[in-house]
Design a protein around this motif. Structure first.
Motif, short mmCIF file in Angstrom:
data_model
loop_
_atom_site.label_atom_id
_atom_site.label_comp_id
_atom_site.label_asym_id
_atom_site.label_seq_id
_atom_site.Cartn_x
_atom_site.Cartn_y
_atom_site.Cartn_z
N ALA A 1 3.84 4.72 0.35
CA ALA A 1 4.42 5.03 -0.96
C ALA A 1 4.30 3.81 -1.87
O ALA A 1 4.13 2.68 -1.42
CB ALA A 1 5.88 5.43 -0.80
N GLU A 2 4.39 4.06 -3.15
CA GLU A 2 4.43 2.99 -4.16
C GLU A 2 3.28 1.99 -4.01
O GLU A 2 3.46 0.78 -4.13
CB GLU A 2 5.79 2.26 -4.10
CG GLU A 2 6.97 3.12 -4.51
CD GLU A 2 7.74 3.65 -3.31
OE1 GLU A 2 8.18 4.81 -3.37
OE2 GLU A 2 7.91 2.93 -2.34
N GLU B 1 11.03 4.22 5.66
CA GLU B 1 11.60 3.11 4.88
C GLU B 1 13.03 2.87 5.35
O GLU B 1 13.78 3.81 5.62
CB GLU B 1 11.63 3.47 3.39
CG GLU B 1 12.26 2.38 2.53
CD GLU B 1 12.14 2.68 1.03
OE1 GLU B 1 11.03 2.48 0.49
OE2 GLU B 1 13.12 3.10 0.42
N HIS C 1 12.88 8.36 3.07
CA HIS C 1 12.21 7.96 1.83
C HIS C 1 12.57 9.03 0.82
O HIS C 1 13.29 9.98 1.15
CB HIS C 1 10.69 7.82 2.01
CG HIS C 1 10.08 6.89 1.00
ND1 HIS C 1 9.37 7.34 -0.07
CD2 HIS C 1 10.12 5.54 0.91
CE1 HIS C 1 8.98 6.28 -0.79
NE2 HIS C 1 9.42 5.19 -0.23
N HIS D 1 10.14 -3.36 3.73
CA HIS D 1 11.12 -2.27 3.85
C HIS D 1 10.41 -0.99 4.25
O HIS D 1 11.06 -0.03 4.66
CB HIS D 1 11.86 -2.08 2.52
CG HIS D 1 10.93 -1.92 1.35
ND1 HIS D 1 10.20 -2.96 0.84
CD2 HIS D 1 10.60 -0.83 0.62
CE1 HIS D 1 9.45 -2.53 -0.16
NE2 HIS D 1 9.67 -1.23 -0.31
N HIS D 2 9.08 -0.93 4.12
CA HIS D 2 8.30 0.21 4.62
C HIS D 2 7.80 -0.12 6.02
O HIS D 2 7.40 -1.27 6.26
CB HIS D 2 7.06 0.44 3.75
CG HIS D 2 7.35 1.01 2.40
ND1 HIS D 2 6.45 0.97 1.37
CD2 HIS D 2 8.44 1.65 1.90
CE1 HIS D 2 6.95 1.56 0.30
NE2 HIS D 2 8.17 1.97 0.59
MN MN Z 1 9.46 3.01 -0.80
#
Ligand code: MN
Length: 502
Positions: free
Chosen positions: A306-307, A334, A351, A448-449
């Motif tokens: 993600a992101e 996450e 998430h 954090h992922h």
């Molecule tokens: Mn995230």
């Protein structure tokens, strides 16, 4: 067994020398053939072993290893010294070898035949000293390899070879890993960023950017009939919330989710991509954050981050690839929120939407709810809690002068329903406990992922780091902060010196 493993081979090369005469050479060959046959017939190895003959000279070693380099089916080489094989003859070949190496310290004969043992026996059972001579030169040349010790018929030794084979397969798969990013990193985020050039040289990751408009173009070609077929698949695999059923208030959102999934899969196939990332800030022309699509594509083996987190996307793909056919599954996760409860202090893993249904405890439920972030329409997602049991969470961070693979063994515990937080989730206690596990992870600079697997153990990631030549730190029940800090400091010195001297 696993569809992607059938294309691969691991080569078995036996070391010897011509000192012991023609009869010995014939016996060495016969023993090697019998061992390779036995390994293949054990049913324990996910990749076929191919015996490539006995090497008796520098020329033969070099030829065998050059051939291994050039054969795309060959994902690794197992060596074993049947007789004492003077190791200078291995230097040139080892300088050439670019495939992963496993040194199998085994012996054709299992037990010493106390009454019959004689010098003829000794000519054919010399691994005890032959493998040490070989080991010396590999160490002297600073080459990473896995060393497995045990009789070739022993299940534990075979299990270690099986781990390494799965890692070799993951490594081979990663060498042309194309990762597609729609949008960039989430603005200002540090830990998910990194050196993409170095990542391609070191890990094989090729990271490409595509504007979301390119996905929109694919989306516009998706037909109603294709969407109807896709929704039938959803209905066969998931329970549906009432608002998602035919005639429900959010049925249209399910239709749009199906459209995105079809377009995204087609886009990735057309680019030969194995992983992708999204960014909730970059969705112009897309109805909703691709939650359901990401979940379902992860299940098929597409890496997801993600992101813009391309490193986690790639690592997920590799961990999925290594774990094919294994029972419990893997996911992008996450560290979502903390639960302080003494010895049972845990971290909720979730998430916004994108958790792989392979880890689900029960049949997932398809739901549509409002999502504040991203400013798009209400996204569809699969909601579930996850299985209990041990697993590994892993991440790769860029330390500026090297990549560091951080692994935390975790114990997933029974999670609870989250009626007002409709996302898929897991709940785990990091080993050895939250206090030490999370502190060590933070000291190591971890994301954090994570990429998480129930099926893989730290051994897989250790083998992977050795093959890649990157740093690894493992946080488990043996970790203390005092020792872990020292390890990080020692590694800092090791990698600085290593770079300076190479
Ligand atoms: Mn995230």
């Amino acid at each position: 067994m696993e569809k992607y493993f059938d294309q691969y081979e691991v080569w078995f090369v036996t070391g010897a020398q011509l000192l012991y005469g023609g009869d010995a050479v014939v016996s060495v060959d016969a023993h090697s053939n019998e061992m390779v046959k036995g390994l293949n017939e054990s049913g324990k190895l996910p990749v076929k072993v191919v015996y490539k003959g006995t090497v008796n000279s520098s020329k033969e070693v070099t030829e065998a290893f050059k051939a291994a380099n050039n054969d795309s089916k060959c994902i690794g080489v197992i060596t074993w010294m049947h007789t004492f094989s003077p190791a200078k003859m291995w230097i040139r070949g080892l300088q050439e070898l670019r495939k992963p190496l496993l040194h199998f310290h085994t012996q054709f004969n299992k037990e010493i035949p106390w009454a019959e043992i004689d010098m003829d026996f000794m000519n054919l059972n010399q691994s005890a000293h032959g493998d040490r001579e070989f080991g010396h030169i590999v160490t002297r040349m600073r080459k990473n390899r896995k060393v497995v010790v045990g009789h070739w018929q022993d299940a534990q030794a075979q299990a270690k070879i099986a781990v390494w084979m799965r890692v070799c397969a993951g490594w081979a798969d990663a060498q042309d890993m194309r990762i597609i990013r729609f949008g960039d990193q989430m603005n200002n985020v540090a830990v998910t960023d990194g050196d993409k050039v170095e990542a391609e040289m070191r890990l094989g990751y090729h990271v490409d950017y595509y504007p979301i408009a390119d996905l929109v173009a694919f989306q516009d070609k998706v037909t109603d009939a294709e969407i109807a077929d896709m929704i039938k698949v959803y209905e066969s695999e998931y329970d549906f919330a009432d608002n998602c059923k035919e005639g429900g208030a959010d049925r249209k959102q399910v239709v749009e989710a199906a459209r995105i999934e079809i377009a995204l899969r087609r886009f990735l196939e057309s680019k030969g991509a194995k992983a992708f990332t999204t960014n909730f800030d970059d969705l112009e022309g897309i109805d909703q954050l691709p939650g359901l699509a990401s979940q379902r594509l992860m299940k098929e083996g597409y890496g997801f981050g993600a992101e813009g987190d391309w490193k986690t996307a790639a690592l997920y793909r590799t961990m999925w690839f290594m774990g094919q056919g294994m029972p419990k599954g893997c996911s992008f996760l996450e560290d979502y929120t903390l639960h302080f409860d003494g010895e049972n202090s845990a971290i909720l893993q979730a998430h916004m939407l994108e958790i792989c249904p392979l880890i689900a405890e029960n049949k997932p439920k398809l739901e549509v709810h409002h999502l504040g972030i991203g400013g798009k329409n209400r996204p569809a997602r699969l909601v579930f809690t996850s299985k209990e049991g041990e697993g590994v969470a892993a991440t790769i961070v860029d330390m500026g002068n090297r990549f560091r693979l951080i692994v935390n063994k975790v114990d997933c515990i029974k999670s609870k329903e989250l009626p007002k937080l409709p996302v898929a989730s897991a709940l785990w206690i990091p080993q050895p406990n939250l206090e030490i596990g999370a502190a060590a992870w933070i000291l190591a600079g971890g994301t954090h992922h994570t990429s998480f697997s129930y099926d893989l153990t730290a051994e897989y990631l250790e083998d992977y780091a050795d093959i890649a030549g990157i740093e690894i730190v493992i946080i488990d029940n043996d970790t203390t902060i005092k020792e872990f800090k020292k390890e990080l400091q020692m590694n800092e010195v090791y990698y600085l010196l290593n770079k300076a001297l190479s």
